[in-house]
Design an enzyme around this catalytic site. Structure first.
Site, short mmCIF file in Angstrom:
data_model
loop_
_atom_site.label_atom_id
_atom_site.label_comp_id
_atom_site.label_asym_id
_atom_site.label_seq_id
_atom_site.Cartn_x
_atom_site.Cartn_y
_atom_site.Cartn_z
N CYS A 22 -44.99 -16.31 -14.37
CA CYS A 22 -44.50 -17.57 -14.93
C CYS A 22 -44.51 -17.46 -16.46
O CYS A 22 -45.47 -17.86 -17.11
CB CYS A 22 -45.39 -18.73 -14.49
SG CYS A 22 -45.28 -19.05 -12.73
N GLN A 220 -31.87 -18.82 -0.74
CA GLN A 220 -32.33 -19.35 -2.02
C GLN A 220 -33.79 -19.80 -1.88
O GLN A 220 -34.14 -20.44 -0.90
CB GLN A 220 -31.46 -20.52 -2.47
CG GLN A 220 -29.99 -20.17 -2.68
CD GLN A 220 -29.73 -19.39 -3.95
OE1 GLN A 220 -30.63 -19.15 -4.76
NE2 GLN A 220 -28.49 -18.96 -4.13
N GLU A 271 -20.17 -10.17 2.81
CA GLU A 271 -21.57 -9.91 2.47
C GLU A 271 -21.90 -8.46 2.85
O GLU A 271 -21.41 -7.96 3.86
CB GLU A 271 -22.45 -10.92 3.22
CG GLU A 271 -23.92 -10.59 3.37
CD GLU A 271 -24.69 -10.51 2.03
OE1 GLU A 271 -24.48 -11.37 1.16
OE2 GLU A 271 -25.48 -9.57 1.89
N CYS A 346 -27.34 -16.14 -11.12
CA CYS A 346 -28.78 -16.24 -11.38
C CYS A 346 -29.15 -15.49 -12.66
O CYS A 346 -30.32 -15.30 -12.96
CB CYS A 346 -29.58 -15.73 -10.19
SG CYS A 346 -29.18 -14.07 -9.71
N1 SAH Z 1 -24.42 -17.10 -1.70
C1 SAH Z 1 -25.63 -16.79 -0.99
C2 SAH Z 1 -26.25 -15.44 -1.40
C3 SAH Z 1 -26.39 -15.17 -2.87
S1 SAH Z 1 -27.44 -13.80 -3.29
C4 SAH Z 1 -26.63 -17.92 -1.13
O1 SAH Z 1 -26.47 -18.81 -1.95
O2 SAH Z 1 -27.62 -17.91 -0.37
C5 SAH Z 1 -26.34 -12.47 -3.45
C6 SAH Z 1 -25.93 -11.85 -2.13
O3 SAH Z 1 -25.03 -10.77 -2.43
C7 SAH Z 1 -27.06 -11.24 -1.30
O4 SAH Z 1 -27.00 -11.75 0.01
C8 SAH Z 1 -26.76 -9.73 -1.31
O5 SAH Z 1 -27.11 -9.09 -0.10
C9 SAH Z 1 -25.26 -9.71 -1.52
N2 SAH Z 1 -24.68 -8.53 -2.14
C10 SAH Z 1 -25.22 -7.69 -3.07
N3 SAH Z 1 -24.33 -6.77 -3.46
C11 SAH Z 1 -23.19 -7.01 -2.78
C12 SAH Z 1 -21.91 -6.39 -2.74
N4 SAH Z 1 -21.62 -5.34 -3.51
N5 SAH Z 1 -20.96 -6.90 -1.92
C13 SAH Z 1 -21.23 -7.98 -1.13
N6 SAH Z 1 -22.43 -8.59 -1.12
C14 SAH Z 1 -23.40 -8.11 -1.93
#
Ligand code: SAH
Length: 391
Positions: A22, A220, A271, A346
């Protein structure tokens, strides 16, 4: 930086300096929000005005996913806690102000049960021993809890009695999984998993939609703020009905599923993580939606394929990991030229880099920027951005 009255009143964390998780604990929550606003302003104000950050009403115990590392100290006592940032030294803690309280209690309970079940701790130097980490995920809306025991070896003689004992103390644990990670690695989870109890996943509810998640799928970590984040993203998409929507980096399908419930005509999700893709496909069915397809693959490669097709999407959601997107993705996005792009990020540094690239190579303009505080007391900040094509 001055030590604030608020934190003195709340009693700031005793391991604040040692842990390092933190980074902003020495600031009051109001000062933290100001710090994050300034950070996003500094990186993104050049694109368009930045809205005031959406803070959290009660910025404590918000983490629904908690991890602890285990070790035996020189006195032979089992300790559990978090890694001191940037090291493999364990800061022994029983509770943490940002973690879910029940998750913290489960970790302590497991530690106390270990000797009676002859469970040892894993030794990173010798590769010997049993328990490496514990991962707990809790559905805040459902109160379903997943307990994952990450072990150095698959052999777990007392597994049945152990799972009974921990469930007796915490009946809200609905699934227990053993994940085997014998590798010399910084990754917490290994490749092999065995369900010891329950279904192997838990469910949660966000924005009136049901979502199941497995140990390795991304979800999240602050569900209270996630609803605000998703509501902003959906509002920015400006769905009127019948649009074709791409949900890229879709995880377990959250944003796309909510968009479909709010009137999108057709949703396509992509994904990379196989476990998340499986969850997303089940989540589509669980929410009674027929107009969503989920694909497994790299988002950039997928975008290249879609850019070649005749039917083009109207809205693209993108929510990449901290590293941001890549040029393959961004070039295809520009070629595809959807009316609206909603970028959820993020990491404002990579967001700024990617926006720079899009704006420089296309007719898109950044129309709205909304920071959301998903990670109080840490230096991290989440941002939603709306991009539209200039006519
Ligand atoms: N939109 C979702 C996940 C966001 S986190 C939510 O809000 O919960 C980012 C996601 O991207 C993760 O699930 C990760 O596995 C995926 N990811 C990472 N690299 C990637 C790529 N090259 N192509 C597709 N997905 C990817």
């Amino acid at each position: 930086m001055s030590k604030s009255k608020e934190n003195i009143k709340n009693g700031s964390c005793p391991v604040y300096k040692k842990c390092g998780g933190c980074q902003l604990q020495n600031l009051s929550y109001a000062e933290q929000l100001k710090f994050k606003q300034n950070k996003v302003d500094g990186l993104l104000k050049k694109f368009c005005k930045v809205e005031p950050i959406i803070g959290m009403d009660n910025p404590y115990n918000y983490r629904n996913k908690v991890q602890a590392a285990f070790r035996t100290n020189r006195q032979g006592k089992i300790i559990s806690g978090v890694y001191q940032s940037g090291t493999h030294n364990i800061v022994a803690i029983d509770e943490c102000q940002i973690e879910d309280k029940t998750a913290d209690k489960i970790i302590v309970a497991v530690r106390k049960l270990m000797p009676s079940f002859r469970m040892t701790t894993y030794d990173e130097d010798t590769g010997k021993g049993f328990l490496r980490h514990i991962l707990v995920k809790r559905g805040f809306a459902t109160n379903e809890i997943m307990l994952v025991l990450v072990t150095g070896s698959p052999i777990f003689p007392s597994k049945n009695n152990f799972t009974k004992a921990i469930r007796k103390q915490f009946p809200e644990i609905t699934t227990i999984i053993q994940n085997v990670n014998p590798y010399n690695t910084n990754l917490v989870l290994g490749d092999n998993q065995k369900i010891l109890y329950g279904k192997g996943y838990i469910e949660d509810v966000l924005c009136d939609c049901k979502f199941r998640m497995s140990p390795k799928s991304f979800y999240q970590i602050n569900p209270v703020q996630t609803e605000k984040l998703y509501e902003t993203a959906i509002e920015y998409a400006g769905l009127k009905g019948e649009e074709t929507v791409l949900d890229t980096y879709c995880g377990i399908g959250t944003i796309g599923i909510i968009a479909a419930k709010r009137g999108a005509g057709k949703v396509i999700g992509v994904e990379l993580n196989g476990e998340a893709v499986r969850d997303a496909i089940v989540n589509v069915k669980a929410n009674n939606l027929k107009n969503i397809r989920i694909y497994k693959g790299d988002a950039g490669e997928f975008m290249e394929e879609v850019a070649e097709e005749t039917e083009k999407p109207d809205v693209v959601f993108m929510d990449p990991p901290r590293a941001g997107s890549d040029e393959k993705f961004l070039n295809s996005l520009i070629k595809m030229s959807p009316k609206t792009v909603v970028y959820v990020s993020c990491n404002p540094e990579t967001l700024s880099r990617d926006l720079e690239y899009i704006v420089k190579h296309s007719k898109y303009k950044v129309k709205k920027i909304q920071p959301v505080d998903m990670f109080p007391h840490t230096a991290h900040v989440e941002t939603v951005c709306l991009l539209s094509r200039n006519k």
